[in-house]
Scaffold this motif. Structure first.
Motif, PDB file in Angstrom:
ATOM      1  N   VAL A  13      34.578  42.541  54.298  1.00  0.00           N
ATOM      2  CA  VAL A  13      34.578  43.851  53.648  1.00  0.00           C
ATOM      3  C   VAL A  13      35.875  44.048  52.867  1.00  0.00           C
ATOM      4  N   ARG A  14      36.988  43.687  53.493  1.00  0.00           N
ATOM      5  CA  ARG A  14      38.281  43.821  52.804  1.00  0.00           C
ATOM      6  C   ARG A  14      38.309  42.948  51.552  1.00  0.00           C
ATOM      7  N   ALA A  15      37.771  41.743  51.665  1.00  0.00           N
ATOM      8  CA  ALA A  15      37.759  40.845  50.515  1.00  0.00           C
ATOM      9  C   ALA A  15      36.907  41.427  49.392  1.00  0.00           C
ATOM     10  N   GLY A  16      35.783  42.041  49.755  1.00  0.00           N
ATOM     11  CA  GLY A  16      34.925  42.650  48.748  1.00  0.00           C
ATOM     12  C   GLY A  16      35.603  43.819  48.054  1.00  0.00           C
ATOM     13  N   LEU A  17      36.288  44.640  48.832  1.00  0.00           N
ATOM     14  CA  LEU A  17      37.007  45.775  48.248  1.00  0.00           C
ATOM     15  C   LEU A  17      38.120  45.298  47.319  1.00  0.00           C
ATOM     16  N   ARG A  18      38.805  44.248  47.743  1.00  0.00           N
ATOM     17  CA  ARG A  18      39.882  43.693  46.906  1.00  0.00           C
ATOM     18  C   ARG A  18      39.318  43.161  45.590  1.00  0.00           C
ATOM     19  N   MET A  19      38.178  42.479  45.649  1.00  0.00           N
ATOM     20  CA  MET A  19      37.561  41.934  44.444  1.00  0.00           C
ATOM     21  C   MET A  19      37.168  43.043  43.468  1.00  0.00           C
ATOM     22  N   ILE A  20      36.771  44.191  44.008  1.00  0.00           N
ATOM     23  CA  ILE A  20      36.385  45.319  43.163  1.00  0.00           C
ATOM     24  C   ILE A  20      37.602  45.987  42.543  1.00  0.00           C
ATOM     25  N   LEU A  21      38.641  46.190  43.347  1.00  0.00           N
ATOM     26  CA  LEU A  21      39.769  47.005  42.901  1.00  0.00           C
ATOM     27  C   LEU A  21      40.819  46.243  42.099  1.00  0.00           C
ATOM     28  N   GLU A  22      41.060  44.987  42.422  1.00  0.00           N
ATOM     29  CA  GLU A  22      42.135  44.268  41.741  1.00  0.00           C
ATOM     30  C   GLU A  22      41.944  44.166  40.228  1.00  0.00           C
ATOM     31  N   PRO A  23      40.718  43.975  39.723  1.00  0.00           N
ATOM     32  CA  PRO A  23      40.570  43.910  38.254  1.00  0.00           C
ATOM     33  C   PRO A  23      40.655  45.289  37.583  1.00  0.00           C
ATOM     34  N   ALA A  24      40.586  46.358  38.372  1.00  0.00           N
ATOM     35  CA  ALA A  24      40.572  47.704  37.797  1.00  0.00           C
ATOM     36  C   ALA A  24      41.940  48.048  37.211  1.00  0.00           C
ATOM     37  N   GLU A  25      41.930  48.605  36.031  1.00  0.00           N
ATOM     38  CA  GLU A  25      43.173  48.941  35.345  1.00  0.00           C
ATOM     39  C   GLU A  25      43.962  49.999  36.115  1.00  0.00           C
TER      40      GLU A  25
END
Length: 215
Positions: A13-25
């Motif tokens: 779950v943490r990995a999924g959240l990181r994948m979503i948020l890290e590319p966000a400006e």
């Protein structure tokens, strides 16, 4: 840059959240934690602006950690993540100072948007959560309809339309489509209405509309 701490006892779950948020400006994931106790330690070390935290975890749960994180006025804003079957936890989380409450099926775009909204100082609740809270509180004591309507009378006609749509659990985008206005204009109306009514979030707004008998 908005600094974010991810807290969940499931690494995937943490990995999924990181994948979503890290590319966000404008958003940076600065740390992760696997339970509430680790979240408190990580928050003290990394000083995040926003904590995205699960409610139920092995070890210290999210509600206990939330209360600790919000002891200080300059503590991080906290968004709680959960599923539909936790209405009692929603109530407790809001009482303990949660700035946001999202379902785990929230879209990537809405998740990043919620982080930005909360970082700016506003509350963020998934519209469906707002509606369920209103339904759950329907049998509870409320202020009189006359007093609630008096308070709502300070709104313009357009603000009143938007507020009633909020009480139905609609998102800003859905309200915009229904009332033929841009999402930004809806957001501005909601913000002005909250200020005029001296309310903290959309849930309180929706409950006031319900008290007035206008749902």
């Amino acid at each position: 840059m908005i600094r974010v701490l991810l807290v969940d006892d499931e690494a995937l779950v943490r990995a999924g959240l990181r994948m979503i948020l890290e590319p966000a400006e404008g958003i940076e994931v600065v740390a992760e934690a696997s339970d509430g106790g680790a979240a408190i330690t990580a928050a003290a070390k990394h000083r995040p602006d926003v904590v995205l935290m699960d409610v139920r975890m092995a070890g210290m749960d999210g509600l206990t950690a939330l209360k600790e994180l919000r002891r200080s006025a300059d503590g991080p804003k906290v968004i709680m993540l959960t599923t539909f079957d936790l209405d009692d936890y929603v109530h407790t989380a809001l009482r303990n100072g949660a700035a946001g409450f999202l379902l785990k099926d929230t879209s990537p775009r809405d998740l990043a948007g919620a982080v930005r909204t909360v970082a700016e100082g506003s509350a963020m609740l998934t519209p469906k959560v707002t509606k369920r809270l209103i339904d759950a509180f329907a049998g509870m004591a409320s202020e009189g309809a006359g007093e609630a309507r008096r308070r709502l009378s300070v709104l313009t006609d357009r603000e009143g339309e938007v507020v009633r749509a909020v009480a139905r659990g609609l998102s800003n985008a859905e309200i915009g489509r229904e009332l033929a206005m841009s999402e930004g204009t809806v957001k501005a109306h909601v913000s002005r209405a909250l200020a005029k009514l001296n309310l903290a979030n959309r849930v309180q707004m929706a409950l006031l509309v319900r008290d007035a008998g206008l749902t």
